[in-house]
Write an enzyme that holds these catalytic residues in place. Structure first.
Site, mmCIF file in Angstrom:
data_model
loop_
_atom_site.group_PDB
_atom_site.id
_atom_site.type_symbol
_atom_site.label_atom_id
_atom_site.label_comp_id
_atom_site.label_asym_id
_atom_site.label_seq_id
_atom_site.Cartn_x
_atom_site.Cartn_y
_atom_site.Cartn_z
ATOM 1 N N GLU A 276 0.978 -1.341 0.440
ATOM 2 C CA GLU A 276 0.178 -0.043 -0.590
ATOM 3 C C GLU A 276 0.773 1.416 0.379
ATOM 4 O O GLU A 276 0.535 2.528 0.965
ATOM 5 C CB GLU A 276 -0.806 -0.526 1.562
ATOM 6 C CG GLU A 276 -2.461 -0.992 1.011
ATOM 7 C CD GLU A 276 -2.913 -1.248 2.006
ATOM 8 O OE1 GLU A 276 -2.757 -0.245 3.367
ATOM 9 O OE2 GLU A 276 -4.132 -1.448 2.061
ATOM 10 N N GLU B 198 -5.479 -8.812 -0.284
ATOM 11 C CA GLU B 198 -6.256 -8.008 1.107
ATOM 12 C C GLU B 198 -7.427 -7.993 0.671
ATOM 13 O O GLU B 198 -7.578 -6.708 -0.355
ATOM 14 C CB GLU B 198 -5.049 -7.094 1.903
ATOM 15 C CG GLU B 198 -3.640 -7.071 2.687
ATOM 16 C CD GLU B 198 -4.102 -6.280 3.496
ATOM 17 O OE1 GLU B 198 -4.193 -5.391 3.957
ATOM 18 O OE2 GLU B 198 -2.035 -5.430 3.399
HETATM 19 O O1 AHR Z 1 -5.118 -6.355 7.807
HETATM 20 C C1 AHR Z 1 -5.539 -4.149 8.089
HETATM 21 C C2 AHR Z 1 -4.624 -3.240 7.298
HETATM 22 O O2 AHR Z 1 -5.003 -3.133 6.589
HETATM 23 C C3 AHR Z 1 -3.180 -4.001 6.583
HETATM 24 O O3 AHR Z 1 -1.821 -3.721 7.224
HETATM 25 C C4 AHR Z 1 -2.817 -3.092 5.581
HETATM 26 O O4 AHR Z 1 -2.225 -3.186 4.607
HETATM 27 C C5 AHR Z 1 -4.381 -2.881 4.914
HETATM 28 O O5 AHR Z 1 -4.782 -1.267 5.379
#
Ligand code: AHR
Length: 532
Positions: free
Chosen positions: A203, A324
């Site tokens: 990210e 994610e």
């Molecule tokens: O999963 C929690 C967080 O969400 C992670 O660290 C990040 O990559 C995302 O914003």
């Protein structure tokens, strides 16, 4: 409770088993472990006051600091219960580690060597401390025991290219070089770890990230890193850092990296907090229809990928690593409580819809990692001595068991639609009103038994209406009894907990088939339909 449906239609599902989309990648059942809250320390290792990374300002009642008895640990000191659920029940094929936001200030060299000598460091992503008791060697050892493929994300925040090259040499080096020899010294074994999957940052677009960059700055840097990394190990699979698949960032990064990466990573969470922060409950519609946004993002991202490949003349396909995804209400799972969130039936329906998206998009989604695998916005919650399965565990379990080895096939769904407010709101105006019935199907052939079956996953997302639905299978005959696995509860807000571990759980049965099924309001049903 309101039934915000558009015009009334007669629901129907038509399945076309001979019209293949693509084989389902087993990697859509992957996971994610981040050094955050009780994920590693409490989920993978037992948590103790010395290993716990920080003292939560508002610890959740489930966070316990009592010692886990040795009988509940593997010889390496890993929790057996979590390992068994991930390996034997959910059959997780790959795990992304060590973050997430955490990785952007992580120094991997602090996490190797004798444990008592490891440095305890400030942790910048979640405002805690990192004990470094779990590092690269522990991660690989855990993956080997769990029979899980490791996927390591590189630090593109505070980390340098040199650090990254050393990390890859440490894991994969087979020569007589310093870091390969350091691994041999630390593990007492010659064999290299052979880590194939490497992520180029996490990210990097986000303002919360240590080392946030512009898309073009990131793309230039990632190109240089990819080139150098392949000189150290030409066999790695590289994952470029995308945004949600639909953003300007994705286009810029793909245009620059199409000839350098194998996969493009995107992230999205659904189920964010109430529209009005004075409300205490999330609205049902804003929880369950959110995964439609992910499907639209994937469709757009596929176009961006193909455009970038066309411009650069790249013939090899680039797939999506949705590394994610999940259901996360940031007003509930907060950094203060280690992102511990307790899920209800509505959240489980959203999870089933997420998985439907990955099945329907099987031609382009190669990896999907639920965020996260234990304790942190997770299907599994541990205490010092046990665990319970949250509502969102059950769709994962069913999809992993029945949809994994199939070929995703085309279907059409006629369904009433939801006209209330979704989150994000643009789903209705850009993609179109979401269907109450959300469906995916795979064709599964068992060569040893010479049998074939259709596995059909149906989420009835209507809060109030049950639908009696014909399921028509084109050019095939159903041959035998049908297995029905249903997740339902009268109360969409019902959840599991320490006192009621099975409040929301599966009901499975076998029925004679008459070509239709009644899908109850707010239910998830997986049908296994044998074909002649
Ligand atoms: O999963 C929690 C967080 O969400 C992670 O660290 C990040 O990559 C995302 O914003």
């Amino acid at each position: 409770m309101s039934d915000q449906t558009t015009e009334q239609v007669s629901p129907a599902i038509d399945i076309f088993p001979s019209f293949s989309i693509a084989p389902v990648s087993p990697y859509i059942f992957s996971g994610f472990l981040e050094h955050l809250g009780r994920c590693i320390y409490g989920g993978i290792l037992p948590s103790t006051r010395t290993t716990f990374p920080y003292t939560p300002r508002k610890p959740c009642p489930e966070a316990q600091f009592t010692e886990t008895p040795a009988a509940l640990l593997t010889p390496e000191g890993f929790r057996v219960d979590v390992l068994e659920v991930l390996r034997d029940e959910l059959r997780v094929p790959l795990i992304r580690w060590p973050g997430g936001n955490f990785v952007s200030s992580y120094n991997w060299k602090d996490g190797i060597g004798p444990r008592e000598e490891r440095k305890r460091q400030p942790e910048l992503a979640w405002n805690g401390e990192e004990s470094n008791q779990f590092g690269t060697d522990e991660f690989i050892a855990w993956c080997r025991t769990a029979k899980i493929e490791p996927y390591i994300v590189l630090n593109m925040g505070t980390g340098t290219l040199e650090d990254a090259l050393h990390w890859i040499e440490y894991c994969n080096g087979t020569g007589d070089t310093y870091y390969a020899n350091l691994r041999r010294k630390n593990t007492g074994r010659d064999e290299a770890y052979g880590v194939k999957y490497w992520g180029l940052g996490n990210e990097v677009w986000g303002e919360w990230q240590v080392g946030q960059q512009t898309a073009s700055a990131y793309a230039t840097k990632a190109r240089q890193w990819a080139h150098a990394i392949r000189l150290v190990d030409p066999d790695v699979i590289l994952v470029g850092c995308g945004e949600t698949g639909i953003n300007a960032w994705d286009g810029v990064v793909l245009d620059e990296l199409a000839d350098k990466v194998d996969l493009h990573s995107i992230h999205l969470y659904t189920g964010f907090g109430p529209r009005d922060r004075s409300q205490t409950e999330r609205e049902y519609g804003r929880s369950v229809y959110g995964p439609d946004a992910a499907e639209y993002s994937i469709e757009v991202c596929k176009g961006l990928i193909n455009k970038a490949r066309f411009v650069k003349g790249v013939s090899k396909p680039i797939k999506i690593a949705f590394d994610e995804y999940g259901v996360w209400d940031e007003t509930v799972g907060t950094p203060e409580n280690g992102l511990e969130q307790f899920y209800n039936l509505a959240d489980a329906l959203a999870m089933a819809s997420w998985l439907n998206v990955f099945i329907r998009q099987a031609d382009v989604v190669d990896i999907a990692c639920i965020a996260q695998s234990v304790n942190v916005i997770s299907p599994l919650v541990t205490s010092a001595t046990g665990l319970f399965r949250q509502t969102i565990y059950w769709p994962l379990f069913l999809f992993s068991k029945y949809m994994r080895d199939g070929i995703s096939v085309k279907l059409t769904v006629t369904s009433p639609q939801f006209s209330g407010e979704t989150l994000p709101r643009w789903i209705s105006s850009i993609k179109g009103f979401p269907s109450d019935l959300d469906v995916s199907a795979v064709l599964y052939a068992d060569p040893s038994a010479k049998t074939r079956s259709l596995r059909v996953a149906v989420v009835n997302r209507s809060e109030t209406s049950s639908y009696d639905v014909p399921l028509r299978v084109a050019f095939e005959r159903v041959g035998g009894q049908v297995e029905v696995h249903e997740l339902w509860h009268a109360d969409v807000k019902a959840r599991n907990g320490w006192e009621n571990e099975n409040e929301v759980s599966l009901e499975s049965r076998t029925v004679s088939w008459d070509g239709r099924w009644t899908f109850r309001n707010h239910s998830f049903t997986l049908l296994v339909i044998p074909l002649e």
